[in-house]
Design an enzyme around this catalytic site. Sequence first.
Site, short mmCIF file in Angstrom:
data_model
loop_
_atom_site.label_atom_id
_atom_site.label_comp_id
_atom_site.label_asym_id
_atom_site.label_seq_id
_atom_site.Cartn_x
_atom_site.Cartn_y
_atom_site.Cartn_z
CG LEU A 1 30.13 44.99 -26.29
CD1 LEU A 1 29.48 45.65 -27.17
CD2 LEU A 1 31.65 44.68 -26.33
CG HIS A 2 25.42 45.02 -20.97
ND1 HIS A 2 25.29 46.05 -19.92
CD2 HIS A 2 26.68 44.49 -20.75
CE1 HIS A 2 26.07 45.71 -18.98
NE2 HIS A 2 27.10 44.67 -19.64
CB ALA A 3 21.07 44.54 -24.36
#
Lengths: 552, 94
Positions: B14-16
């Site tokens: 759950l990044h970028a």
Amino acid sequence: MPDLDAPARALRGIGVGPGLAAGPVARMAAPPDLPAPRPVADTERELADAVRALEATEADLRARSEAAEGEARDILSAQAMIAADPTLREGVAERVRAGEDAAHALRATFDRHRELLASLGGYLGERAADLDDIAHRAIAAVLGRPMPGLPSPGHPFVLVADDLAPADTVGLDTGTVLALVTERGGPTSHTAILARALGLPAVVGCAGILDVTDGTVVAVDGTSGQVRTGVGDDEAADVRARAAEERSRLAAGRGPGRTADGHPVDLMVNIGSAADLRGADLDGVAGVGLFRTEFLFLDRKDAPGLEEQVTAYAEAFALFPEGTVVVRTLDAGADKPLPFLGLPEEPNPALGVRGLRISRDRPDILDTQLEAVARAAEKAAADVWVMAPMVATPVEAAAFVDRARAFGLRTAGVMVEVPAAALRAERLLQVADFLSIGTNDLSQYTLAADRQSGALADLLDPWQPALLQLIAACADAGRRSGRSVGVCGEAAADPALAPVLVGLGVTKLSMSARCVPAVRARLAAYDRAECEELARRALDAADAAEARAAVL
Amino acid sequence: MPTRTVAVAARTGLHARPAALFVKAAADQETPVRIRVGDGPAVPAASMLSVLSLGVGHGTEVTLEADGPGADAALDALAALLARDLDAEEPADA
């Protein structure tokens, strides 16, 4: 009123992007200084100011995101979402209600989130710097200062900044930016790399440039590093005419690299992936002198598989059906960490386990890569060579060459980035088929000056005679053994240095595709004996500035 | 309180971009949704900074919780989003 004009004066820095330009300065606004805290009488009004500043920041980032493309668009869009974050707003509200002024409440709230992200490390740690950028924007908005970031004066301009980070240059419009000049930064800084990639004249480490006010017309010489301030209309027009002439002269030069008397020099290009060559003019280019393979490995939880690597390499090889493609095996380490390698943090990453040294513990990664290169090469018309980064001893070189040959790769060489390798060049060439000198690292290790250090830019200058002497040692060894010795660092892209390198005995120069015409044109102006004379003068100098002065 | 537990399918976690898509979808729900990892503290799903700070990697199980009208529909929509490999999907408006 010429009498009232500031007298023309010359500033000097390091020329890192060849070419001439003249135009008005527009400075990139520095992050705002935080004024002393002040008591707040009306907290609701103060809070409204803070919220408006965050909204203005969000709107600005959103607008920039919509104007951008690809990855830059995603980054800016995520930054806009952070500026709009409800948690941030709550944190600011809490602090303002407790009596802090808007600017300090913003600073403290951003700082708390920044620490939180930084403590997580890795990708999130890097986002901490983005948070600082957003904080600077919001604080500038609340203080009524100009937004930090790229100026947009509405006419072509010379971009002046303290230094440029990758985030600053997202959305840089090469149609309106005439040249780059920075107060700090060195020959391997982001500014230098960007200037070469965009083909813009650029000068870094130019002390005093930040004192030149916006709108002042300057003439920039990206070859000599001179920036003349307060030049008149006539001189500016003259510089523009010369720049246009230079461009058409360079565009007219075609064919392979050679000196005036026909001594051949392979001009090659540096790429990170096949996509780097889209739209590039490859006339007379002998191939790829440096194919960096890191892009396949970045942002990965696991190493890329054999098949995936074969496909990516084959794509790049297909671009040069008649040329040579030199593949550099994975160049990672604590300074360019890859999660799946599981490397421990090191106190001195530049001196740690990086490049070929990774194969001490993880020979499997190198083997898979060599096998993939060999498989892709089988099907390719290009002549595929491989080389290892960060080789220090002939024993390391021999081990690498053995592995490469075991997979059927015919031509295996090593990079010279470590002074020990340059000093033992002759021994290296008894086992390796060729040498390729990475001048950025070789100057960092030879002059004991961190590549990232703007303060030591003069030491990192590729004109340093000590660096040239090590290049000469490699070239001599190459001449005696009849093997190829090339340069693939930033030094190879400097047109003024090209005849010096050829005079030292270098046979291949590899650079960004855009730099090829200027280097080709400069080489064609000297015969080989003149190149050798220039090399002698540069080697005889006491430091980089003297070397340049002796040659130019 | 209604909850859903789901493993994050996006390759980068759950990044970028996956985080941005998730946070935007959460902000579009009528009911506030919170997200937590295991028994950790639940944070607002509509907060980019809070979601990033969870440091959720690929395959990590996260629990979504919400209360009030439309909570189940909101949780279903967001859980379905997390179960997709958001990295593999092209931006709709590129």
